[in-house]
Design a protein around this motif. Structure first.
Motif, mmCIF file in Angstrom:
data_model
loop_
_atom_site.group_PDB
_atom_site.id
_atom_site.type_symbol
_atom_site.label_atom_id
_atom_site.label_comp_id
_atom_site.label_asym_id
_atom_site.label_seq_id
_atom_site.Cartn_x
_atom_site.Cartn_y
_atom_site.Cartn_z
ATOM 1 N N THR A 45 49.907 43.334 38.141
ATOM 2 C CA THR A 45 49.761 43.074 39.576
ATOM 3 C C THR A 45 49.623 44.342 40.405
ATOM 4 O O THR A 45 49.159 44.282 41.548
ATOM 5 N N ALA A 46 49.999 45.486 39.853
ATOM 6 C CA ALA A 46 49.885 46.732 40.612
ATOM 7 C C ALA A 46 48.443 47.211 40.694
ATOM 8 O O ALA A 46 48.072 47.908 41.642
ATOM 9 N N VAL A 47 47.608 46.855 39.714
ATOM 10 C CA VAL A 47 46.236 47.359 39.680
ATOM 11 C C VAL A 47 45.197 46.256 39.833
ATOM 12 O O VAL A 47 44.054 46.523 40.205
ATOM 13 N N ALA A 48 45.577 45.005 39.539
ATOM 14 C CA ALA A 48 44.622 43.893 39.680
ATOM 15 C C ALA A 48 44.305 43.664 41.154
ATOM 16 O O ALA A 48 45.124 43.927 42.039
ATOM 17 N N PRO A 102 52.763 45.394 45.182
ATOM 18 C CA PRO A 102 52.731 46.419 46.225
ATOM 19 C C PRO A 102 51.547 46.342 47.185
ATOM 20 O O PRO A 102 51.419 47.193 48.059
ATOM 21 N N HIS A 103 50.660 45.337 47.063
ATOM 22 C CA HIS A 103 49.373 45.376 47.757
ATOM 23 C C HIS A 103 49.492 45.354 49.278
ATOM 24 O O HIS A 103 48.651 45.953 49.966
ATOM 25 N N ASP A 110 42.824 39.124 45.107
ATOM 26 C CA ASP A 110 42.194 37.817 44.971
ATOM 27 C C ASP A 110 42.251 37.306 43.542
ATOM 28 O O ASP A 110 42.344 36.092 43.303
ATOM 29 N N ALA A 111 42.231 38.202 42.564
ATOM 30 C CA ALA A 111 42.372 37.790 41.165
ATOM 31 C C ALA A 111 43.768 37.235 40.911
ATOM 32 O O ALA A 111 43.939 36.246 40.188
ATOM 33 N N ILE A 112 44.773 37.870 41.503
ATOM 34 C CA ILE A 112 46.146 37.363 41.379
ATOM 35 C C ILE A 112 46.267 36.023 42.092
ATOM 36 O O ILE A 112 46.900 35.082 41.595
ATOM 37 N N GLY A 113 45.637 35.918 43.267
ATOM 38 C CA GLY A 113 45.697 34.684 44.039
ATOM 39 C C GLY A 113 45.046 33.514 43.334
ATOM 40 O O GLY A 113 45.427 32.360 43.567
ATOM 41 N N LEU A 114 44.074 33.773 42.468
ATOM 42 C CA LEU A 114 43.406 32.693 41.752
ATOM 43 C C LEU A 114 44.331 32.034 40.744
ATOM 44 O O LEU A 114 44.210 30.831 40.475
ATOM 45 N N VAL A 115 45.290 32.776 40.205
ATOM 46 C CA VAL A 115 46.197 32.217 39.193
ATOM 47 C C VAL A 115 47.565 31.884 39.765
ATOM 48 O O VAL A 115 48.415 31.331 39.067
#
Length: 493
Positions: free
Chosen positions: A73-76, A54-55, A79-84
């Motif tokens: 993914t709703a709270v992370a 939802p970001h 950029d942390a999601i993008g790293l993985v």
């Protein structure tokens, strides 16, 4: 690795949800293909996986949970999601931030704070892989769509993500580029990367995929293992709206000569209403990208423009429609047309159709396209023919990629222009709508227009085209000619 549990998602201002109670699990290292009719929710599912939902849509409505590599993914943080994760969009130019391939490949790693030495080594490695297929000295905006996509894959994987998601990656690729894409995905799979691909063209993935997931109406409709998919009949694929065996288009060649022409033939006479090209030569990024000495494109039929990525097909489209400067002369009905005259006489369906949507409803978009048409067809019938009538009051940017593609095709259909170019009009289009787009292309030609169809989609070409002009990169053709001449000289000695 990826867990989607009971997710329902509604885009901002949309009346209906795009996903309804979606449940999907992807194991580490698994290769999953998402397929289904246009608007079934494939691209939306990918946006859950990379955190764009939802970001980047924080006023949409999300229920359920999504976890990627242990991250909610709703709270992370994004950029942390993008790293993985790594993402490759259907239209790569939307995700570029820099001007060159080298800068683009380094960009994500620089933002993640990778050590400079590691960045340099990975960039060099990626550039070595691209060197044979992409002119690395050329600015990204001047590359062909297929070349841009290859750079996008290199940039999306340089930081070594554990998950890679790709949205319609083969949509604008030539056959040789699809082979390179399959090879690249095979290498990533062998390295243990978890891969999810949303696609309409399935056959090039049948030896790579572990599972095929068919979506319909925002839900999973059916799942096949790789072995099951290989035995699925064409009739069963058709019932799901999926494409089957590729039908190769065997088309007669258009008489033409020039360094960009793959097989030059004599050009005799000028058919009534034909578009004449004479001495067309265009340079971009310091190199010749199109060189056609002479060609006659007939009116009232559909001429396919074919060739490998980077052969100059889209450049030809821009020149013909007056959007690109070049040397040479273009005539219609024997009358010379300058750039402004060609712009007035032309309509084009671009590869990235979002750039051609201007109004706030589908109905308004069609009305705008028809505003100056001398004898427009029945707009309601065009909408029905392209399965857009039920979307008349929707905002164009809320449509799926395939629906947007059909909307721009509808606009061109009603515009009444003498020169019409369709540049990859079937990207993001399912089996059923492929036939409707082909029908609209034929109807445009039936008005007496000069119609150019630029496509790598063999299914569409087999349905829609009457003849073909095959282009090749001018430098490649000149090298080939030089090689033949050298061989002849050696033989003569």
């Amino acid at each position: 690795m990826i867990g989607i549990e009971n997710v329902t998602w509604t885009y901002p201002h949309a009346e209906e949800a795009s996903l309804h109670g979606l449940d999907l699990t992807v194991a580490p290292g698994e290769f999953v293909v998402l397929c289904g009719a246009s608007g079934s929710g494939k691209s939306t599912a990918l946006r859950l996986m990379n955190g764009l939902i939802p970001h980047t849509h924080d006023d949409g409505a999300l229920t359920g949970t999504v976890a990627v590599d242990g991250l909610d993914t709703a709270v992370a943080e994004l950029d942390a999601i993008g790293l993985v994760t790594g993402t490759v969009l259907q239209h790569p130019r939307r995700q570029f931030f820099t001007d060159t391939a080298e800068e683009e490949i380094a960009f994500a790693m620089e933002n993640f704070g990778f050590p400079p030495d590691l960045i340099r080594s990975r960039v060099a490695e990626a550039l070595d892989r691209l060197a044979g297929a992409v002119p690395l000295e050329t600015r990204l905006r001047d590359l062909s769509g297929g070349q841009q996509q290859q750079v996008a894959i290199a940039a999306a994987t340089a930081h070594r993500p554990r998950v890679l998601v790709l949205d319609e990656p083969s949509s604008n690729l030539s056959a040789d580029a699809v082979e390179r894409l399959a090879s690249t995905l095979g290498e990533l799979k062998a390295q243990g990367v978890t891969i999810v691909v949303a696609e309409h063209r399935l056959r090039y993935l049948e030896d790579l995929a572990d599972r095929i997931v068919v979506m319909a109406g925002g839900r999973i409709d059916v799942e096949w293992t790789a072995a099951q998919f290989r035995s699925v009949s064409d009739a069963d694929l058709a019932r799901e709206g999926l494409r089957g065996r590729v039908h190769t288009a065997d088309l007669p060649g258009l008489p033409a000569i020039g360094a960009s022409v793959n097989a030059s033939t004599d050009v005799d006479g000028v058919p009534d209403g034909a578009l004449e090209l004479a001495g067309i030569r265009c340079r971009l990024g310091g190199r010749v990208v199109l060189d056609i000495k002479c060609a006659r494109i007939p009116a009232g039929s559909v001429t396919a423009i074919r060739g490998v990525n980077g052969a100059g097909k889209s450049t030809l489209a821009r020149i013909v429609t007056g959007l690109q400067r070049s040397r040479g002369t273009i005539r219609l009905d024997g009358k010379k047309l300058g750039r402004l005259a060609r712009q007035r006489a032309s309509a084009i369906v671009m590869q990235d159709v979002q750039r051609q949507l201007f109004t706030d409803t589908v109905a308004a978009e069609i009305a705008l396209a028809a505003i100056d048409a001398p004898n427009p067809p029945d707009i309601d019938m065009v909408l029905v023919g392209l399965d857009l009538d039920h979307l008349a009051e929707r905002h164009p940017l809320s449509l799926s990629g395939g629906q947007q593609q059909r909307l721009v095709v509808a606009g061109v259909r009603v515009s009444g222009h003498r020169i019409v170019v369709f540049d990859e009009p079937s990207s993001g289009v399912d089996r059923r709508h492929l036939a409707s787009i082909s029908d609209q292309i034929h109807q445009v030609a039936a008005t007496g227009a000069v119609v150019l169809l630029i496509s790598h989609d063999e299914d569409l070409l087999a349905l829609a085209a009457d003849q073909q002009l095959v282009l090749t990169p001018p430098d490649r053709q000149e090298s080939l000619v030089a090689g033949i001449e050298t061989a002849e000289q050696e033989a003569a000695r």
